[in-house]
Scaffold this active site. Structure first.
Site, PDB file in Angstrom:
ATOM      1  N   ASP A   1       0.828  -1.190   0.000  1.00 46.54           N
ATOM      2  CA  ASP A   1       0.000   0.000   0.000  1.00 46.54           C
ATOM      3  C   ASP A   1       0.870   1.251   0.000  1.00 46.54           C
ATOM      4  OD1 ASP A   1      -2.661   0.988   0.142  1.00 46.54           O
ATOM      5  OD2 ASP A   1      -2.223   1.662   2.173  1.00 46.54           O
TER       6      ASP A   1
ATOM      7  N   THR B   1      -3.235   5.579  -4.080  1.00 47.56           N
ATOM      8  CA  THR B   1      -2.118   6.362  -3.555  1.00 47.56           C
ATOM      9  C   THR B   1      -0.848   6.169  -4.372  1.00 47.56           C
ATOM     10  OG1 THR B   1      -1.699   4.588  -1.987  1.00 47.56           O
ATOM     11  CG2 THR B   1      -2.954   6.434  -1.205  1.00 47.56           C
ATOM     12  N   THR B   2      -0.582   4.920  -4.745  1.00 48.33           N
ATOM     13  CA  THR B   2       0.635   4.662  -5.508  1.00 48.33           C
ATOM     14  C   THR B   2       0.596   5.416  -6.830  1.00 48.33           C
ATOM     15  OG1 THR B   2       0.516   2.452  -4.577  1.00 48.33           O
ATOM     16  CG2 THR B   2       2.149   2.814  -6.288  1.00 48.33           C
TER      17      THR B   2
ATOM     18  N   ASP C   1      -9.253  -0.307   1.099  1.00 50.21           N
ATOM     19  CA  ASP C   1      -9.208   0.134  -0.294  1.00 50.21           C
ATOM     20  C   ASP C   1     -10.496  -0.261  -1.009  1.00 50.21           C
ATOM     21  OD1 ASP C   1      -6.749   1.160   0.151  1.00 50.21           O
ATOM     22  OD2 ASP C   1      -5.650  -0.171  -1.199  1.00 50.21           O
TER      23      ASP C   1
HETATM   24  P1  ADP Z   1      -2.873   2.258  -6.068  1.00 49.00           P
HETATM   25  O1  ADP Z   1      -2.244   2.520  -4.739  1.00 49.00           O
HETATM   26  O2  ADP Z   1      -2.550   3.347  -7.043  1.00 49.00           O
HETATM   27  O3  ADP Z   1      -4.310   1.935  -5.994  1.00 49.00           O
HETATM   28  P2  ADP Z   1      -2.522  -0.496  -6.787  1.00 49.00           P
HETATM   29  O4  ADP Z   1      -1.351  -1.332  -6.435  1.00 49.00           O
HETATM   30  O5  ADP Z   1      -3.810  -0.760  -6.107  1.00 49.00           O
HETATM   31  O6  ADP Z   1      -2.088   0.995  -6.618  1.00 49.00           O
HETATM   32  O7  ADP Z   1      -2.715  -0.646  -8.358  1.00 49.00           O
HETATM   33  C1  ADP Z   1      -3.718   0.037  -9.047  1.00 49.00           C
HETATM   34  C2  ADP Z   1      -3.535  -0.158 -10.520  1.00 49.00           C
HETATM   35  O8  ADP Z   1      -3.630  -1.543 -10.868  1.00 49.00           O
HETATM   36  C3  ADP Z   1      -4.610   0.559 -11.306  1.00 49.00           C
HETATM   37  O9  ADP Z   1      -4.011   1.278 -12.345  1.00 49.00           O
HETATM   38  C4  ADP Z   1      -5.488  -0.581 -11.819  1.00 49.00           C
HETATM   39  O10 ADP Z   1      -6.101  -0.260 -13.050  1.00 49.00           O
HETATM   40  C5  ADP Z   1      -4.500  -1.693 -11.968  1.00 49.00           C
HETATM   41  N1  ADP Z   1      -5.116  -3.026 -11.940  1.00 49.00           N
HETATM   42  C6  ADP Z   1      -5.834  -3.589 -10.961  1.00 49.00           C
HETATM   43  N2  ADP Z   1      -6.240  -4.837 -11.310  1.00 49.00           N
HETATM   44  C7  ADP Z   1      -5.764  -5.065 -12.549  1.00 49.00           C
HETATM   45  C8  ADP Z   1      -5.831  -6.159 -13.471  1.00 49.00           C
HETATM   46  N3  ADP Z   1      -6.467  -7.278 -13.172  1.00 49.00           N
HETATM   47  N4  ADP Z   1      -5.199  -6.022 -14.638  1.00 49.00           N
HETATM   48  C9  ADP Z   1      -4.549  -4.906 -14.940  1.00 49.00           C
HETATM   49  N5  ADP Z   1      -4.440  -3.849 -14.142  1.00 49.00           N
HETATM   50  C10 ADP Z   1      -5.045  -3.909 -12.958  1.00 49.00           C
HETATM   51 MG    MG Z   2      -5.239   0.310  -5.164  1.00 43.74          MG
END
Ligand code: ADP
Ligand code: MG
Length: 531
Positions: free
Chosen positions: A60, A93-94, A390
């Site tokens: 996270d 957040t990322t 989240d």
């Molecule tokens: P954040 O802290 O930004 O939410 P995450 O590690 O949760 O970071 O990653 C979010 C990103 O992962 C988003 O850009 C989302 O579209 C992408 N994502 C989530 N699930 C999938 C998936 N199954 N295939 C491709 N991208 C995905």
């Molecule tokens: Mg996320």
């Protein structure tokens, strides 16, 4: 001979002009680099060890940055973006931090081309505004059809991917949706409040045993062993005043001149407590939750009446109990009537390993609920909790705005493409800045690919050409590792996540770009560390 002018004490550190800019940009880039590897479902985790040797394993963004104790002033500003994102939306957040870092990295290229920071700032502002416009255009409305529930579940799952055991994701998403539906009721979505969902963590059993409780679970035990451990057909009273004898040494100022007087005073106090407990009993209550203390005398009386009681219940738990059981929080025990009481199927003390909890279970149509997270170890439970938060945040977010966008880099590629087309309509150097803004957004799809071991350039080129030819729903599906129609694959995210991420990333980037002088007073070693 003229004396040198001394403006500031000697231990002041100062960076000016280019040095200040470069130093700040380097720091921002580093922050983005740190969280980058955790992006997306295939992102890696980080292990953080605190000064007291506590270990956190997480994926996270905001948790990582909070634990890192970053000192560099500009880097701290970037961390603030993550915090805003966390408090406003609870997810994304990322991505927000990565975009902010990339915007600054790309600004450096423009600075190298001798473009003045004010021009870059202006270009970035135009781009951010336009990006918001486009984002709205390419978002989808979520309607109230039957499909909605399934879609919301997918949103919760997308938010949780990569953060917890994959095989329980489905179960956890179900819990989230059920919880949200319950507290939403027929209410307007705008009134939704995440605070009405309590998350309680218990060690033992597996994540799969996590459950939704139609009521509130308190991290409290009953105050006396004499009390019953379970009350069926609970009638609950919530009190926010103490059930205690006044201690004449602390609370009151009385002048007593004889032992009889003291005796009389204590007798009077006892009578008051007795009357309070009698009022409780007479109202029909068999469970008492008190926000303040309950002393031994009151405990004894309550136990004698077969009443279950907990003391020093936190205020926010009292409020949740009130919403769940339909009870009023009362301050004056003289006024207590059956009308103020709440009800639950049962109230029960349950032991989970070392933890003793009080379950207020089976409330009728509760407006506050508890999600009970089980897990083998503390680290697992903590990460599941972050994932659930989240997921909850995302579902709330979608219900509030009624809009979603496509994940898997799809929305970023489309935004970037349209921004580049738009930039053609601008003249001069701002055009370059808008283009760099557009390029920065591509950092998300390339990183998603990179983190999954795919070739970022190949993926980006293919995505771009698909979007150019009108397939604007194409994105990278990391379950299949293929480029697909992500709307069909249901990889969707709340519109507000992206809206907030773009807004705060561009704000912080322009704010940092405007700085050309860093003056750090003595003792602050922050500035050097980014070098
Ligand atoms: P954040 O802290 O930004 O939410 P995450 O590690 O949760 O970071 O990653 C979010 C990103 O992962 C988003 O850009 C989302 O579209 C992408 N994502 C989530 N699930 C999938 C998936 N199954 N295939 C491709 N991208 C995905
Ligand atoms: Mg996320």
């Amino acid at each position: 001979m003229s004396k040198p002018v001394i403006l500031m004490p000697e231990d002041i550190q100062r960076l000016m002009g280019k040095d200040a800019q470069r130093n700040n940009i380097a720091a921002a880039k580093m922050v983005a680099e740190v969280v980058k590897t955790t992006l997306g479902p295939k992102g890696m985790d980080k292990m953080l060890v605190s000064p007291t040797n506590e270990i956190t394993v997480t994926n996270d963004g905001v948790t990582i940055l909070n634990e890192m104790q970053i000192e560099h002033p500009a880097a701290k500003m970037i961390v603030e973006v993550a915090r805003t994102q966390e408090s406003e939306i609870g997810d994304g957040t990322t991505s927000a931090v990565m975009i902010a870092g990339k915007l600054l990295e790309n600004a450096e290229k423009l600075l190298d081309m001798k473009i003045h920071p004010t021009v870059i700032i202006k270009g970035y502002k135009i781009a951010a505004e336009k990006a918001q416009e486009i984002l709205k255009e390419i978002s989808f409305k979520v309607d109230n059809s039957q499909d909605n529930r399934e879609l919301l579940k997918q949103i919760a799952m997308t938010a949780m991917t990569g953060k917890c055991a994959e095989d329980s994701k489905d179960k956890l998403a179900e819990i989230i949706i059920e919880a949200v539906n319950q507290i939403k009721g027929d209410n307007k979505s705008e009134n939704l409040n995440l605070n009405n969902i309590k998350i309680v963590k218990v060690r033992g059993e597996s994540i799969k045993n996590s459950e939704l409780i139609f009521g509130i679970v308190l991290e409290k035990e009953k105050i006396s062993h004499e009390m019953p451990s379970e009350i069926r057909g609970a009638r609950i009273v919530l009190i926010d005043t103490p059930l205690e004898l006044k201690n004449p040494e602390i609370d009151t100022k009385i002048s007593i001149s004889s032992p009889e007087q003291l005796q009389g005073f204590l007798f009077h106090e006892e009578q008051t407590i007795k009357q309070m407990i009698k009022n409780i009993k007479d109202s029909g209550a068999n469970v008492v939750f008190c926000q303040k203390g309950i002393d031994e005398f009151a405990q004894y009386l309550l136990a004698k009446e077969g009443i279950y009681a907990c003391r020093r219940v936190a205020r926010n738990d009292m409020e949740k109990l009130s919403k769940a059981a339909g009870a009023k929080i009362i301050s004056n025990l003289r006024e207590i009537t059956p009308f103020e009481l709440g009800s639950a199927e049962y109230v029960k003390e349950i032991r989970h390993g070392e933890n003793i909890l009080t379950y207020v279970y089976g409330c009728q149509n509760p407006k506050a609920l508890t999600i009970l997270i089980h897990g083998g170890t503390e680290h697992v439970i903590d990460e599941v909790e972050r994932a659930m938060k989240d997921g909850l945040g995302d579902v709330f977010c979608v219900l509030k705005s009624g809009l979603i966008v496509l994940g898997g880099g799809s929305v970023e590629v489309e935004l970037s493409r349209r921004l580049k087309i738009f930039s053609q309509s601008l003249s001069g150097r701002e055009q370059l800045a808008v283009e760099e803004f557009a390029n920065a957004l591509e950092f998300i799809p390339t990183t998603l690919a990179e983190n999954a071991g795919l070739d970022p350039i190949d993926i980006l080129t293919e995505l771009k050409s698909l979007h150019d030819s009108g397939n604007i729903n194409s994105g990278l599906n990391l379950f299949t590792n293929k480029i697909e129609d992500v709307l069909k694959a249901r990889i969707v995210e709340p519109y507000n996540i992206k809206k907030q991420a773009i807004a705060s990333a561009s704000e912080v980037a322009t704010m940092i770009l405007r700085i050309d002088d860093v003056i750090a007073s003595g003792g602050k070693k922050g500035m050097k560390s980014a070098g």
